[in-house]
Enzyme design. Sequence first.
Site: not given
Length: 380
Positions: A20, A276
């Site tokens: 994140d 990610e």
Amino acid sequence: MPQTNPRWDIFCTVVDNFGDIGVTWRLARQLVAEHSVQVRLWVDDLRAFERLCPEIDIQLAQQWQQGVEVRQWPAEWLPVDAADVVIAAFACQLPAPYMDAMAARAQPPLWLNLDYLSAEDWVVGCHGLPSVKYRHVQKYFFFPGFRQDTGGLLRERGLLERRRKFQQDASAQREFLQGLGVDRAPGRQLISLFAYENAGLASWLDCLASDSTPSHMLVPEGRILGDVERWLGVEGLAAGDVHVRDGLTVQVLPFVRQDQYDLLLWSCDFNAVRGEDSFVRAQWAGRPLLWHIYRQDEDIHLDKLEAFLTLYTKGLTRPASEAISGLWRAWNAGVTMSDHWLATRKHSPELQQHAEAWCLEQALQDDLAAALVQFYVNWI
């Protein structure tokens, strides 16, 4: 831009160590550097942030790094004015007093939920739609993605040209790797490994060790080290350690900052990545890759995996598609990798060409930062 130097607030709660904060830190820097906006990045865990940006002082409530105002997200929120654009990264919940500050503005801010990256079909239909309201302040969904009509992927200006020059410069690669203590022997395939814990790793390492083509695996410090230790039969692996078993050399690297990680991906022939941020960066490397997707309840992450494979394997021959898809599925199931790796190796030239073509295809879309700025321009 209708307004000079609009102010943006990006809120990040660190859920999975680096994913994140990795995305939001890249985004914040790019918005400042390329779009002349003022960015405050609110982070609830500066210790995790420090791994990506060693200059961070974890004791400071407010500091500036690379043009970004970094703020400690305090447990006890102190009143601040709301920005012109407010991004709640990955559905994090904004502090109640801050939401009141948004509602108190004469001109309500643009409030966006920057969601997780997915290749699923429904993302296209939901991107940009209104979400919930807080009083009269409307929130909107904003989805990164791989197709037109999504928010695209994070990609800094000139990134692919810098990558091309680096990959064509053998001396630059050698100098970078030597700076990490890596001596690449001629004829060895170079593999990077950044992953979550995985029971299938041992079978992959067995296969690499017995392969006629020698391999050098570079493992940045992280969660996969425990599985590497078990395979090697050692304890306490640390940066700088090198172990050789038959045709496989395993070397532990220090955790590096984001720009160095890009160079690592560009230097390798094959990259295993996770989450990610590293997943996207491996695609910009233009090299074959293996994705360890973040596990979710009821295995819904596997739907995301299959959706990406459906897109990614278009244009491959059937054998190559089945080989790389089988490898990804086995890796994410934590099962034996050997046969899938051997099948993938058979199709290495095609997969290499395809990785570059996929990279160039994705680069035809607007990057995520530019798409966010354009969304604001259209909204205002």
